[in-house]
Design an enzyme around this catalytic site. Structure first.
Site, PDB file in Angstrom:
ATOM      1  N   GLY A  80     -11.655  27.416 -21.227  1.00 47.70           N
ATOM      2  CA  GLY A  80     -11.846  26.135 -20.552  1.00 47.70           C
ATOM      3  C   GLY A  80     -10.585  25.686 -19.840  1.00 47.70           C
ATOM      4  O   GLY A  80      -9.481  26.158 -20.140  1.00 47.70           O
ATOM      5  N   PRO A  81     -10.715  24.751 -18.906  1.00 49.68           N
ATOM      6  CA  PRO A  81      -9.558  24.233 -18.171  1.00 49.68           C
ATOM      7  C   PRO A  81      -8.826  23.162 -18.981  1.00 49.68           C
ATOM      8  O   PRO A  81      -9.361  22.602 -19.929  1.00 49.68           O
ATOM      9  CB  PRO A  81     -10.208  23.620 -16.927  1.00 49.68           C
ATOM     10  CG  PRO A  81     -11.559  23.158 -17.420  1.00 49.68           C
ATOM     11  CD  PRO A  81     -11.985  24.179 -18.439  1.00 49.68           C
ATOM     12  N   GLY A  82      -7.585  22.907 -18.592  1.00 54.62           N
ATOM     13  CA  GLY A  82      -6.842  21.812 -19.194  1.00 54.62           C
ATOM     14  C   GLY A  82      -6.063  22.216 -20.430  1.00 54.62           C
ATOM     15  O   GLY A  82      -5.868  23.397 -20.726  1.00 54.62           O
ATOM     16  N   CYS A 108      -9.187  32.309 -24.939  1.00 55.31           N
ATOM     17  CA  CYS A 108      -8.379  31.600 -23.947  1.00 55.31           C
ATOM     18  C   CYS A 108      -8.011  30.207 -24.469  1.00 55.31           C
ATOM     19  O   CYS A 108      -7.196  30.090 -25.368  1.00 55.31           O
ATOM     20  CB  CYS A 108      -9.098  31.556 -22.612  1.00 55.31           C
ATOM     21  SG  CYS A 108      -7.992  31.216 -21.220  1.00 55.31           S
ATOM     22  N   GLN A 112      -5.680  28.685 -27.812  1.00 53.01           N
ATOM     23  CA  GLN A 112      -4.702  27.601 -27.740  1.00 53.01           C
ATOM     24  C   GLN A 112      -5.049  26.484 -28.723  1.00 53.01           C
ATOM     25  O   GLN A 112      -4.157  25.879 -29.333  1.00 53.01           O
ATOM     26  CB  GLN A 112      -4.626  27.068 -26.315  1.00 53.01           C
ATOM     27  CG  GLN A 112      -4.115  28.097 -25.301  1.00 53.01           C
ATOM     28  CD  GLN A 112      -4.300  27.652 -23.866  1.00 53.01           C
ATOM     29  OE1 GLN A 112      -4.552  26.482 -23.597  1.00 53.01           O
ATOM     30  NE2 GLN A 112      -4.190  28.600 -22.925  1.00 53.01           N
ATOM     31  N   SER A 158      -2.824  29.351 -17.279  1.00 51.92           N
ATOM     32  CA  SER A 158      -1.509  28.848 -16.868  1.00 51.92           C
ATOM     33  C   SER A 158      -0.754  28.283 -18.058  1.00 51.92           C
ATOM     34  O   SER A 158       0.448  28.032 -17.980  1.00 51.92           O
ATOM     35  CB  SER A 158      -1.669  27.758 -15.799  1.00 51.92           C
ATOM     36  OG  SER A 158      -2.442  26.678 -16.306  1.00 51.92           O
ATOM     37  N   LEU A 159      -1.471  28.080 -19.184  1.00 51.98           N
ATOM     38  CA  LEU A 159      -0.857  27.597 -20.419  1.00 51.98           C
ATOM     39  C   LEU A 159      -0.853  28.717 -21.452  1.00 51.98           C
ATOM     40  O   LEU A 159      -1.624  29.675 -21.357  1.00 51.98           O
ATOM     41  CB  LEU A 159      -1.635  26.395 -20.974  1.00 51.98           C
ATOM     42  CG  LEU A 159      -1.764  25.162 -20.083  1.00 51.98           C
ATOM     43  CD1 LEU A 159      -2.614  24.106 -20.776  1.00 51.98           C
ATOM     44  CD2 LEU A 159      -0.393  24.599 -19.721  1.00 51.98           C
ATOM     45  N   HIS A 197      -9.615  37.309 -21.557  1.00 53.46           N
ATOM     46  CA  HIS A 197     -11.074  37.160 -21.591  1.00 53.46           C
ATOM     47  C   HIS A 197     -11.735  38.493 -21.958  1.00 53.46           C
ATOM     48  O   HIS A 197     -11.922  39.354 -21.093  1.00 53.46           O
ATOM     49  CB  HIS A 197     -11.594  36.685 -20.230  1.00 53.46           C
ATOM     50  CG  HIS A 197     -11.311  35.251 -19.945  1.00 53.46           C
ATOM     51  ND1 HIS A 197     -12.292  34.296 -19.826  1.00 53.46           N
ATOM     52  CD2 HIS A 197     -10.130  34.593 -19.773  1.00 53.46           C
ATOM     53  CE1 HIS A 197     -11.741  33.119 -19.585  1.00 53.46           C
ATOM     54  NE2 HIS A 197     -10.425  33.279 -19.540  1.00 53.46           N
ATOM     55  N   GLU A 199     -14.730  39.016 -22.506  1.00 53.86           N
ATOM     56  CA  GLU A 199     -16.062  39.093 -21.891  1.00 53.86           C
ATOM     57  C   GLU A 199     -16.016  39.489 -20.424  1.00 53.86           C
ATOM     58  O   GLU A 199     -17.061  39.731 -19.806  1.00 53.86           O
ATOM     59  CB  GLU A 199     -16.781  37.743 -22.050  1.00 53.86           C
ATOM     60  CG  GLU A 199     -16.375  36.669 -21.053  1.00 53.86           C
ATOM     61  CD  GLU A 199     -15.022  36.023 -21.332  1.00 53.86           C
ATOM     62  OE1 GLU A 199     -14.616  35.153 -20.555  1.00 53.86           O
ATOM     63  OE2 GLU A 199     -14.373  36.397 -22.336  1.00 53.86           O
TER      64      GLU A 199
END
Length: 759
Positions: A80-82, A108, A112, A158-159, A197, A199
């Site tokens: 997911g983003p963020g 991903c 985190q 990016s994180l 990822h 998948e």
């Protein structure tokens, strides 16, 4: 209400009470962090798992309490983003709630979330990666079990977890070529995640990774039957101290030799597990089928001698380099066994010690026939129950557990697992603290390594310093740096019960002589192969009680009764019973007492049993007859020994409740096969037939038979002494040579026996 989506048995949830009620079975729950890749992961899950429903919930559309009511079987956290702290919805809370209860996978952002929940920090990765393919390596454990090294994976992030904040409860599991962390795992709980990822269509072995997750059924590694080996912490520590760009080369320079070996064994184990027929499940199946050879008590075997010699098969070592690369493990082990070693220690680590599991296997096979055989120890860097199963299946009676390599929890688990397979481990220590751990563990055999495994420096005083800590009922062994009888005497005086000698024995020009010197044994106490004493006498074709009495009174040792239908020498069953009663109630004229000889071979040991029997031995001779018929005669006549004179299968020997003499032509390759016949009988073959033909064997050729054997064929009172002088048999067998006109001649029987016994 929940609605079906076109991905197998997956359902998209709305967290309503009706949705909860609809799930009759425990679901696999996916928390969707608002990412399109979520459905690629779901597709993998639904393709791989057909037994349970898969439910997907947005991370802000269900509460953890509602999730708990679903009683999920497994939990998956999507990409997911963020930032996980801001955009992960219920993920962090769900991890905390279900940790240790069910398996959890993070992908991903999911990783985190795991990282942050366990106390780490997530920050900028220093670069923006979108659809980049990288090569990674991994530890081969957890969800990476059975997956090869240097695989390609696809990254979108990016994180990343700030590695300097890596929580103590997590282990690094995978990394890129330049040292960027790509995965982490909880040390106790079945929680694992990856930054990439799996998948993605460009990621290799993604389905295998997810399948390993789906194979889990409980919330801890231990409950899943997985003892997670102690990880090499050099990588974790280096990553805490440096940035994500730290190279694996830089990290490796900080590793000790023990850490290098540890890391390599993790890779070796992972590669072994993924080979067809060698998975954990395969090995467990083999054990369940009782394919493993019988195990002897390691502790009790060591107690039989003091000092007990643990002789090692070792081709090389990190400290000494190559020692004896051309060493044959089978020959080396047999040599050690014949001089009285209590234990054969076999190095199986391939890279630094040049060993293999095959060395363990052939060492065990080589000594299997030795009377009171030595115990077989797998000496390796044991960090996984898989290695213990390998050891048992390849004939080990014990394994080495090194305290310095294992956490207390892992040491206890591996110790218990080894004991469950019937093997008392050798627990290795190097200091007082480790000795205390071994004693508290309940170890019955503790070895002190005088060599520090981190520096590989040897201090021979280490064992002496720790000896006083050892309880009386524990066997203490000195494991290294022993090269002379003086070293053995020194340790024995301090209460050491066993010594392990490796390099000195391997380098010795005459290992047997050196071992005798270490144990202070004379050559007369060592088994030296074929018998040179007066042979035993077997008179075959006996078919009257009078002949049997003559044989016994003249000093004969074995009486042969023939039960072959077509034989002219077949004995009547009623006469056979009369002879049996007489034989079993009469003492032999010549009895050889058993000798206290170390390391007797199978055939020498069996000969000793024959020679020391208090009464003459009754041998029933059969040729190509049904197994059940032979068994019936054994029971009815009370035979002591069965002689198989035809083409009977070797396997029959283990199906007959009596020792077996088996006939062979002189050129047979099976003559010296141990653990089957007690002695081979060498007879002349004419037209494919043998026995009672009056034809001589080549005595000169027979003299080269390497084991105790029975010589038959063409022997008479006149030539038997010459035959013995040339061929050196353990037993001589006569039938036609003591007959006149087809009937047993009592005078010839007496003459034959006297000719042998006067030698």
């Amino acid at each position: 209400m929940s609605e079906k989506v076109d991905v197998g048995e997956s359902v998209k949830g709305d967290a309503s009470e009706n949705a909860v009620k609809e799930v009759a079975e425990r679901p696999i729950v996916m928390i969707d962090n608002y990412d399109s890749f979520t459905w690629n992961v779901v597709q993998y899950l639904s393709n791989l798992e057909k037994r349970y429903p898969i439910m997907v919930f947005r991370n802000d559309e269900i509460t953890v309490d509602e999730l708990e009511k679903l009683n999920p079987l497994k939990l998956v956290l999507s990409p997911g983003p963020g930032h996980p702290a801001r955009d992960g919805g219920i993920c962090n809370e769900a991890i905390s709630r279900f940790a240790g209860k069910i398996p959890i996978l993070g992908v991903c952002m999911g990783l985190q979330c795991i990282f942050e929940t366990m106390g780490g920090k997530v920050d900028s990765a220093g670069e923006i990666i979108h659809g980049k393919v990288s090569k990674i390596n991994h530890d081969g454990l957890g969800f990476y079990q059975g997956i090869p090294q240097n695989i390609s994976v696809t990254r979108y992030h990016s994180l990343a977890g700030k590695i300097s904040s890596l929580p103590d409860c997590l282990d690094v599991t995978s990394w890129t070529e330049n040292g960027v962390i790509m995965g982490a795992r909880h040390k106790k709980y079945a929680i694992e995640g990856v930054q990439y990822h799996p998948e993605s269509i460009l990621s290799e072995y993604g389905k295998e990774y997810i399948q390993n997750f789906l194979n889990l059924t409980a919330g801890t590694w231990e409950e899943n039957g997985i003892v997670m080996p102690t990880k090499n912490n050099a990588f974790n520590a280096a990553m805490r101290e440096n940035s994500n760009s730290v190279s694996s080369t830089k990290i490796r320079k900080q590793e000790s030799i023990l850490e290098k070996i540890h890391a390599q064994r993790l890779i070796d184990i992972a590669e072994s597990k993924r080979k067809p027929g060698l998975s954990v499940g395969d090995l467990q199946t083999y054990l369940n089928l009782n394919i493993a050879p019988p195990c002897i008590n390691f502790y009790e075997r060591l107690k039989q001698s003091k000092p007990a010699l643990m002789a090692e098969v070792k081709r090389a070592s990190p400290s000494k380099g190559d020692i004896k690369l051309d060493a044959n493990a089978a020959i080396q082990a047999l040599t050690y066994a014949q001089v009285g070693a209590s234990v054969i220690s076999v190095l199986t680590e391939p890279k630094w010690f040049k060993g293999s599991l095959n060395d363990l296997f052939v060492a065990r096979k080589a000594v299997e026939h030795v009377a009171n055989r030595p115990a077989i120890l797998r000496k390796d860097f044991i960090i996984d129950p898989y290695q213990i199963m390998e050891a048992r299946l390849n004939g080990a009676d014990s394994v080495l557990l090194i305290v310095a390599m294992l956490s207390r929890e892992q040491l206890e688990s591996l110790y218990k697992f080894s004991k469950s397979l019937g093997m008392e481990p050798l627990v290795e220590v190097n200091c007082a603290e480790e000795m205390k751990t071994a004693i508290e563990l309940g170890a019955k055999v503790i070895g002190v390594n005088n060599r520090n495994l981190h520096s590989f420096e040897v201090d021979l005083s280490t064992t002496s310093k720790l000896a006083e800590m050892v309880p009386d009922d524990v066997i203490l062994a000195a494991l290294s740096g022993i090269s002379s009888p003086a070293d053995v005497a020194h340790y024995s005086s301090q209460g050491v019960s066993a010594v392990l000698v490796g390099e000195s024995l391997m380098r010795a020009s005459d290992p047997a002589a050196f071992a005798r010197e270490l144990l202070n044994l004379s050559s007369s106490e060592i088994s030296n192969g074929k018998k040179t004493s007066t042979p035993l006498v077997k008179v075959c074709g006996t078919r009257s009680l009078l002949a049997a009495k003559t044989i016994v009174e003249s000093g004969g040792d074995l009486i042969g009764l023939i039960f072959v239908e077509k034989s002219k020498r077949k004995v009547d069953l009623s006469v056979a019973k009369e002879i049996s009663h007489f034989v079993h109630t009469t003492n032999r004229k010549h009895i050889s007492p058993k000798k206290a000889v170390t390391g007797q071979s199978w055939f020498d040991h069996q000969y000793e049993n024959l020679a020391s029997s208090p009464h003459p031995l009754l041998v029933g001779v059969f040729q190509n007859q049904p197994l059940e018929y032979i068994r019936s005669i054994i029971a009815e006549v009370n035979l002591d020994i069965v002689q198989l004179h035809g083409q009977e299968p070797f396997e029959w020997i283990h199906m007959l409740d009596r020792p077996v003499i088996k006939v062979f032509p002189l050129n047979s390759s099976e003559i010296s096969r141990p653990n089957y016949h007690i002695v081979p009988l060498i007879d002349a073959y004419v037209g494919g037939e043998s026995g009672g033909l009056g034809k001589k064997v080549d005595w000169e050729a027979a003299s080269f038979i390497p084991v105790s054997y029975v010589l038959a064929g063409g022997l008479t009172p006149k030539n038997v002494q010459d035959a013995i002088s040339v061929s050196r048999p353990a037993v001589v067998d006569v039938s036609s040579g003591v007959e006149t006109d087809g009937k047993q001649d009592l005078e010839k029987i007496k003459a034959f026996i006297n000719a042998v016994k006067e030698l």
